[in-house]
Motif scaffolding. Structure first.
Motif, short mmCIF file in Angstrom:
data_model
loop_
_atom_site.label_atom_id
_atom_site.label_comp_id
_atom_site.label_asym_id
_atom_site.label_seq_id
_atom_site.Cartn_x
_atom_site.Cartn_y
_atom_site.Cartn_z
N LEU A 156 0.87 -1.17 0.00
CA LEU A 156 0.00 0.00 0.00
C LEU A 156 0.90 1.22 0.00
N PRO A 157 1.10 1.86 -1.15
CA PRO A 157 2.09 2.95 -1.23
C PRO A 157 1.71 4.16 -0.39
N ASP A 158 2.69 4.70 0.33
CA ASP A 158 2.49 5.95 1.05
C ASP A 158 2.09 7.07 0.11
N ASP A 159 2.55 7.00 -1.14
CA ASP A 159 2.23 8.04 -2.12
C ASP A 159 0.74 8.13 -2.41
N LEU A 160 0.00 7.09 -2.08
CA LEU A 160 -1.46 7.11 -2.24
C LEU A 160 -2.17 7.24 -0.90
N VAL A 161 -1.72 6.47 0.09
CA VAL A 161 -2.45 6.39 1.35
C VAL A 161 -2.32 7.68 2.18
N LEU A 162 -1.12 8.25 2.24
CA LEU A 162 -0.94 9.46 3.05
C LEU A 162 -1.68 10.67 2.46
N PRO A 163 -1.61 10.91 1.13
CA PRO A 163 -2.43 12.00 0.59
C PRO A 163 -3.92 11.78 0.84
N LEU A 164 -4.36 10.51 0.80
CA LEU A 164 -5.77 10.22 1.07
C LEU A 164 -6.12 10.61 2.50
N LEU A 165 -5.21 10.35 3.44
CA LEU A 165 -5.42 10.74 4.83
C LEU A 165 -5.57 12.25 4.97
N TRP A 166 -4.64 13.00 4.38
CA TRP A 166 -4.69 14.46 4.49
C TRP A 166 -5.90 15.04 3.78
N LEU A 167 -6.29 14.44 2.66
CA LEU A 167 -7.49 14.92 1.96
C LEU A 167 -8.74 14.68 2.80
N GLY A 168 -8.76 13.58 3.55
CA GLY A 168 -9.90 13.32 4.44
C GLY A 168 -10.01 14.36 5.52
N LEU A 169 -8.88 14.74 6.10
CA LEU A 169 -8.89 15.78 7.13
C LEU A 169 -9.27 17.13 6.53
N PHE A 170 -8.80 17.38 5.30
CA PHE A 170 -9.17 18.63 4.64
C PHE A 170 -10.67 18.68 4.37
N ALA A 171 -11.24 17.57 3.92
CA ALA A 171 -12.68 17.53 3.68
C ALA A 171 -13.46 17.76 4.97
N ALA A 172 -12.89 17.29 6.09
CA ALA A 172 -13.56 17.46 7.37
C ALA A 172 -13.59 18.92 7.81
N LEU A 173 -12.67 19.74 7.31
CA LEU A 173 -12.70 21.18 7.62
C LEU A 173 -14.02 21.80 7.17
N PHE A 174 -14.60 21.24 6.12
CA PHE A 174 -15.85 21.77 5.56
C PHE A 174 -17.05 20.89 5.91
N GLY A 175 -16.81 19.86 6.74
CA GLY A 175 -17.90 19.01 7.17
C GLY A 175 -18.56 18.23 6.06
N LEU A 176 -17.80 17.84 5.04
CA LEU A 176 -18.41 17.14 3.91
C LEU A 176 -18.97 15.78 4.31
N PHE A 177 -18.21 15.03 5.12
CA PHE A 177 -18.66 13.70 5.54
C PHE A 177 -18.59 13.52 7.05
N ALA A 178 -17.65 14.18 7.68
CA ALA A 178 -17.49 14.11 9.13
C ALA A 178 -17.00 15.45 9.62
N ASP A 179 -17.31 15.78 10.86
CA ASP A 179 -16.76 17.02 11.42
C ASP A 179 -15.29 16.80 11.76
N LEU A 180 -14.55 17.88 11.94
CA LEU A 180 -13.10 17.78 12.12
C LEU A 180 -12.71 16.96 13.36
N PRO A 181 -13.33 17.16 14.54
CA PRO A 181 -12.95 16.32 15.68
C PRO A 181 -13.16 14.83 15.41
N SER A 182 -14.27 14.48 14.78
CA SER A 182 -14.53 13.06 14.48
C SER A 182 -13.49 12.51 13.51
N ALA A 183 -13.09 13.34 12.53
CA ALA A 183 -12.10 12.91 11.54
C ALA A 183 -10.73 12.70 12.19
#
Length: 290
Positions: A156-183
């Protein structure tokens, strides 16, 4: 009337466009799946040579990345033309063979394109036009590419998994799927959950039961869905993985000692959780009588 208004007023059109986009992206994902592990290997070799004070083994070689060189047939070196690169249609038109030498083309290519298109269509149908759909499409394509690489290379390449992690936290800034504390809690708990299982298994057996990429992937899934869906993701992925593993042993004679990648099952469960996590949790709690 804007394009967004037009799509909002015609959900079937949005789904069709998403499927077409998914097919195109699926073609690019095949490039990522093929080249990213090779790029990582070249980088590792260069790092090892540097540590050993040896010459860079990649020096003087032509550029090799996701964009260069152009795609070629691995058997005869024939450059793939634009007509030969149309998702699905070119595979059917060429009957699954190279147009130049007639060598068989791996079934992976049309399968990844088809999966990308179908999953993009499901996302479009679920969310409709808007930022949640756009974010969920990115999530889908990252998971698809990482899953196929894990199947092929148990990596599982870090080049894919780590950006996916940061993008999830970024999406949480706007509450798209989860609020930031939950994320944030989801990312932390996701990583620690599998890390703890890994350490316990190694302590009891002296063996490594899973790769570190699985910890990072569950952390990424937790960042996107929030901590509330982690239990459902782990249970669902474990159940499907166990059933799939037993089926391989019984019907295909797979050696029990041969490791099976867990990433694809985590990814599938994480994708389901993002789209239908609420329904999955309710069904799980009802089953427990809670």
């Amino acid at each position: 009337m804007t394009a967004l208004d037009l799509l909002a007023g015609s959900p079937p059109l949005f789904v069709v466009l998403a499927v077409l986009l998914g097919l195109i992206v699926g073609s690019f994902l095949n490039v990522v799946i093929h080249r990213l592990p090779l790029m990582m290997e070249r980088e590792w070799r260069a790092q090892c040579a540097e540590l050993l004070n040896q010459a860079d083994p990649n020096a003087g070689q032509p550029a090799f990345n996701l964009w260069r060189p152009r795609s070629r047939c691995p058997h005869c070196g024939h450059l793939i033309t634009a007509v030969e690169n149309i998702p699905l249609l070119s595979y059917v038109r060429q009957r699954g063979r190279c147009a130049h030498c007639g060598a068989a083309i791996s079934l992976q290519y049309p399968l990844v394109e088809a999966l990308s298109g179908v999953m993009a269509g499901v996302v479009a149908w679920k969310y409709g036009p808007g930022w949640p759909a756009a974010a969920a499409l990115v999530y889908t394509w990252f998971l698809l590419a990482a899953s196929v690489i894990d199947v092929r290379h148990q990596l599982l390449p870090d080049d894919l998994v780590l950006p996916l992690l940061w993008l999830g936290l970024f999406a949480a800034l706007f509450g798209l799927f989860a609020d930031l504390p939950s994320a944030v809690i989801g990312a932390m708990a996701g990583y620690l959950a599998l890390w703890s299982v890994y350490q316990l298994f190694r302590l009891l057996t002296g063996k490594e039961g899973m790769g570190h990429g699985d910890f990072k992937l569950l952390a990424a899934l937790g960042a996107w869905t929030g901590w509330q869906y982690l239990v459902a993701i782990v249970l669902l992925s474990s159940l499907v993985g166990a059933v799939f593993g037993v089926a391989l042993i019984l019907f295909r004679g797979r050696d029990r000692q041969v490791p099976m990648p867990f990433g694809p099952f985590l990814a599938a469960a994480g994708w389901i959780a993002l789209l239908w996590g609420g329904a999955v949790n309710r069904a799980y709690l009802n089953w427990l009588g809670l």
